[in-house]
Design an enzyme around this catalytic site. Structure first.
Site, PDB file in Angstrom:
ATOM      1  N   TYR A  25      -4.561 -36.839 -28.034  1.00  0.00           N
ATOM      2  CA  TYR A  25      -5.849 -36.142 -27.844  1.00  0.00           C
ATOM      3  C   TYR A  25      -5.612 -34.693 -27.426  1.00  0.00           C
ATOM      4  O   TYR A  25      -6.180 -33.762 -28.006  1.00  0.00           O
ATOM      5  CB  TYR A  25      -6.647 -36.895 -26.781  1.00  0.00           C
ATOM      6  CG  TYR A  25      -7.912 -36.220 -26.306  1.00  0.00           C
ATOM      7  CD1 TYR A  25      -9.049 -36.170 -27.101  1.00  0.00           C
ATOM      8  CD2 TYR A  25      -7.974 -35.650 -25.016  1.00  0.00           C
ATOM      9  CE1 TYR A  25     -10.218 -35.576 -26.643  1.00  0.00           C
ATOM     10  CE2 TYR A  25      -9.138 -35.057 -24.553  1.00  0.00           C
ATOM     11  CZ  TYR A  25     -10.261 -35.016 -25.364  1.00  0.00           C
ATOM     12  OH  TYR A  25     -11.417 -34.434 -24.902  1.00  0.00           O
ATOM     13  N   LYS A  29      -6.552 -31.300 -29.479  1.00  0.00           N
ATOM     14  CA  LYS A  29      -7.393 -30.240 -28.917  1.00  0.00           C
ATOM     15  C   LYS A  29      -6.655 -28.893 -28.947  1.00  0.00           C
ATOM     16  O   LYS A  29      -7.261 -27.849 -29.203  1.00  0.00           O
ATOM     17  CB  LYS A  29      -7.807 -30.589 -27.480  1.00  0.00           C
ATOM     18  CG  LYS A  29      -8.813 -31.737 -27.393  1.00  0.00           C
ATOM     19  CD  LYS A  29     -10.158 -31.323 -27.951  1.00  0.00           C
ATOM     20  CE  LYS A  29     -11.194 -32.420 -27.858  1.00  0.00           C
ATOM     21  NZ  LYS A  29     -12.464 -32.090 -28.523  1.00  0.00           N
TER      22      LYS A  29
HETATM   23  N1  LIG Z   1     -16.881 -35.599 -21.153  1.00  0.00           N
HETATM   24  C1  LIG Z   1     -15.765 -35.036 -20.712  1.00  0.00           C
HETATM   25  O1  LIG Z   1     -15.334 -35.270 -19.561  1.00  0.00           O
HETATM   26  C2  LIG Z   1     -15.008 -34.075 -21.600  1.00  0.00           C
HETATM   27  C3  LIG Z   1     -13.902 -33.416 -21.057  1.00  0.00           C
HETATM   28  C4  LIG Z   1     -13.173 -32.549 -21.880  1.00  0.00           C
HETATM   29  C5  LIG Z   1     -13.550 -32.344 -23.198  1.00  0.00           C
HETATM   30  N2  LIG Z   1     -14.631 -33.009 -23.696  1.00  0.00           N
HETATM   31  C6  LIG Z   1     -14.970 -32.794 -25.106  1.00  0.00           C
HETATM   32  O2  LIG Z   1     -16.351 -32.470 -25.221  1.00  0.00           O
HETATM   33  C7  LIG Z   1     -16.871 -33.034 -26.423  1.00  0.00           C
HETATM   34  C8  LIG Z   1     -18.086 -33.884 -26.108  1.00  0.00           C
HETATM   35  O3  LIG Z   1     -17.728 -34.852 -25.135  1.00  0.00           O
HETATM   36  P1  LIG Z   1     -18.696 -36.036 -24.720  1.00  0.00           P
HETATM   37  O4  LIG Z   1     -18.343 -36.455 -23.352  1.00  0.00           O
HETATM   38  O5  LIG Z   1     -20.089 -35.698 -25.071  1.00  0.00           O
HETATM   39  O6  LIG Z   1     -18.143 -37.164 -25.719  1.00  0.00           O
HETATM   40  P2  LIG Z   1     -18.924 -38.391 -26.350  1.00  0.00           P
HETATM   41  O7  LIG Z   1     -17.900 -39.392 -26.729  1.00  0.00           O
HETATM   42  O8  LIG Z   1     -20.053 -38.810 -25.474  1.00  0.00           O
HETATM   43  O9  LIG Z   1     -19.537 -37.726 -27.671  1.00  0.00           O
HETATM   44  C9  LIG Z   1     -18.761 -37.444 -28.809  1.00  0.00           C
HETATM   45  C10 LIG Z   1     -19.623 -37.739 -30.012  1.00  0.00           C
HETATM   46  O10 LIG Z   1     -18.869 -37.478 -31.207  1.00  0.00           O
HETATM   47  C11 LIG Z   1     -19.260 -38.414 -32.165  1.00  0.00           C
HETATM   48  N3  LIG Z   1     -18.239 -38.577 -33.194  1.00  0.00           N
HETATM   49  C12 LIG Z   1     -16.996 -39.078 -33.042  1.00  0.00           C
HETATM   50  N4  LIG Z   1     -16.375 -39.111 -34.214  1.00  0.00           N
HETATM   51  C13 LIG Z   1     -17.238 -38.609 -35.129  1.00  0.00           C
HETATM   52  C14 LIG Z   1     -17.160 -38.402 -36.524  1.00  0.00           C
HETATM   53  N5  LIG Z   1     -16.059 -38.725 -37.220  1.00  0.00           N
HETATM   54  N6  LIG Z   1     -18.235 -37.878 -37.153  1.00  0.00           N
HETATM   55  C15 LIG Z   1     -19.349 -37.566 -36.462  1.00  0.00           C
HETATM   56  N7  LIG Z   1     -19.475 -37.741 -35.137  1.00  0.00           N
HETATM   57  C16 LIG Z   1     -18.426 -38.266 -34.479  1.00  0.00           C
HETATM   58  C17 LIG Z   1     -19.452 -39.708 -31.382  1.00  0.00           C
HETATM   59  O11 LIG Z   1     -20.272 -40.640 -32.090  1.00  0.00           O
HETATM   60  C18 LIG Z   1     -20.072 -39.205 -30.088  1.00  0.00           C
HETATM   61  O12 LIG Z   1     -21.486 -39.299 -30.106  1.00  0.00           O
HETATM   62  C19 LIG Z   1     -15.739 -33.791 -27.096  1.00  0.00           C
HETATM   63  O13 LIG Z   1     -15.148 -32.947 -28.059  1.00  0.00           O
HETATM   64  C20 LIG Z   1     -14.777 -34.039 -25.962  1.00  0.00           C
HETATM   65  O14 LIG Z   1     -13.453 -34.149 -26.420  1.00  0.00           O
HETATM   66  C21 LIG Z   1     -15.365 -33.871 -22.932  1.00  0.00           C
END
Ligand SMILES: NC(=O)c1ccc[n+]([C@@H]2O[C@H](COP(=O)([O-])OP(=O)(O)OC[C@H]3O[C@@H](n4cnc5c(N)ncnc54)[C@H](O)[C@@H]3O)[C@@H](O)[C@H]2O)c1
Length: 327
Positions: A151, A155
């Site tokens: 992951y 990123k």
């Molecule tokens: N939440 C955290 O603590 C955190 C920390 C660091 C980075 N991030 C990054 O922020 C972003 C959002 O995080 P989040 O917590 O809302 O994650 P989340 O898992 O709640 O949301 C991610 C969304 O992406 C969608 N998705 C996944 N694969 C897909 C595909 N092939 N086509 C279309 N949609 C797809 C999923 O259905 C999901 O709704 C992500 O990129 C994550 O890596 C989040």
């Protein structure tokens, strides 16, 4: 203004949409059109006076990125991702979504850039998982990524792509390295970091939570409300001061599990704290030991990004935003 949000059905996407609905002037110009893309149907919040199109499908499928970019969004908020635990368990899926999906979007934008000079602002959701132990004393934007997971590697690749497509004038790109976002609302998920939210969210709802690591574990946090604020700020600021370094470490709060629990005690009392069951899990403890404890976000702060100051603030934001009563 037309905004495309990928991963719009996810947690941060939902929080960003709620913020736009509550504060329609947040981006400085009216949002007239919203394209919400996700593998699952995203919910458009009430109160947004914009034409909303919900698109369901896999971003990495052939033609998916083209269909999204055909609407020529002014702002792309790219949140769709396979997150840490799943990207580690499923190597192919992680690279397909996190690298191929992103590349497909950027390539569609490049084609339109060559044809007609199209150049949207592109906000890329990165993560502090681009860093891996051992950590230098000062972990700021000058420290090169050294991820210890697939992951984090995906990123970091995304950050490099964003920088190169920005340097070539194809996108006006900004990458945000999000802290771990707590308190994650909704049902517990299987992310290794899930307990950081669970030990607050579940007791606040009168339910038991499992703590798999020691109270001394320290980590870097921000609230969902701050995450939405980062996106709003990234959508509006002048990006010229970023130069070629397009990704910023977002501000956060460095705190221990013990400090989280003390904030829970202050807010909800001893009965809530008693709902935390200690059940050490060496596998989770090992993963967590490879994560940064604190970062230096002065570069982002100097550009006006800000986050929560205490776990008291984070709990208060959760209770207010999710409509939860204190125990
Ligand atoms: N939440 C955290 O603590 C955190 C920390 C660091 C980075 N991030 C990054 O922020 C972003 C959002 O995080 P989040 O917590 O809302 O994650 P989340 O898992 O709640 O949301 C991610 C969304 O992406 C969608 N998705 C996944 N694969 C897909 C595909 N092939 N086509 C279309 N949609 C797809 C999923 O259905 C999901 O709704 C992500 O990129 C994550 O890596 C989040």
């Amino acid at each position: 203004m037309h905004i495309l949000i990928t991963g719009a059905a996810g947690m941060i996407g939902a929080k960003f949409l709620q913020r736009l609905a509550r504060d329609p002037g947040a981006l400085g110009r009216p949002v007239t059109r919203l394209t919400l893309a996700d593998a699952y149907p995203a919910a458009a919040p009430d109160g947004l006076a914009a034409a909303v199109e919900v698109r369901v499908g896999d971003l990495a499928d052939t033609g998916a990125a083209a269909a999204l970019i055909a609407g020529r969004p002014d702002l792309v908020v790219h949140l769709a991702a396979v997150v840490s635990g799943e990207a580690e368990a499923d190597f192919e899926k992680g690279y397909r979504v996190n690298v191929t999906g992103l590349t497909a979007l950027l390539e569609e934008i490049r084609a339109a850039n060559v044809a007609e000079g199209y150049r949207p602002r592109f906000i890329y959701a990165s993560s502090i998982a681009v860093h891996g132990a051992p950590f230098p004393e000062r972990l700021d934007d000058d420290v090169a990524p050294a991820p210890l997971t697939s992951y984090g590697t995906q990123k970091a690749i995304g950050e490099l792509l964003l920088a190169d497509y920005s340097r070539r004038g194809i996108v006006d790109g900004i990458g945000l390295r999000f802290p771990t976002i707590v308190i994650r609302p909704g049902a517990p998920n299987k992310a290794a970091s899930g307990f950081f939210s669970g030990i607050l969210r579940e007791p606040l709802a009168g339910k038991e939570a499992v703590l798999p690591v020691a109270d001394t574990v320290r980590h870097w946090f921000a609230s969902p409300r701050s995450a939405a604020g980062f996106l709003v700020h990234a959508a509006t600021i002048d990006l010229a001061p970023l130069g070629q370094k397009r990704t910023l470490t977002m501000p956060g709060l460095s705190a221990t599990v013990a400090e989280e629990i003390e904030a829970l005690r202050r807010f909800a009392g001893e009965a809530a704290v008693a709902l935390i069951r200690r059940e050490p899990d060496p596998a989770v403890a090992r993963i967590v030991a490879g994560w940064p404890e604190r970062l230096d976000a002065r570069r982002a702060e100097s550009l006006g990004f800000s986050a929560d100051r205490s776990f008291d603030d984070i709990i208060r934001a959760h209770v207010d935003d999710e409509g939860i009563g204190a125990a």
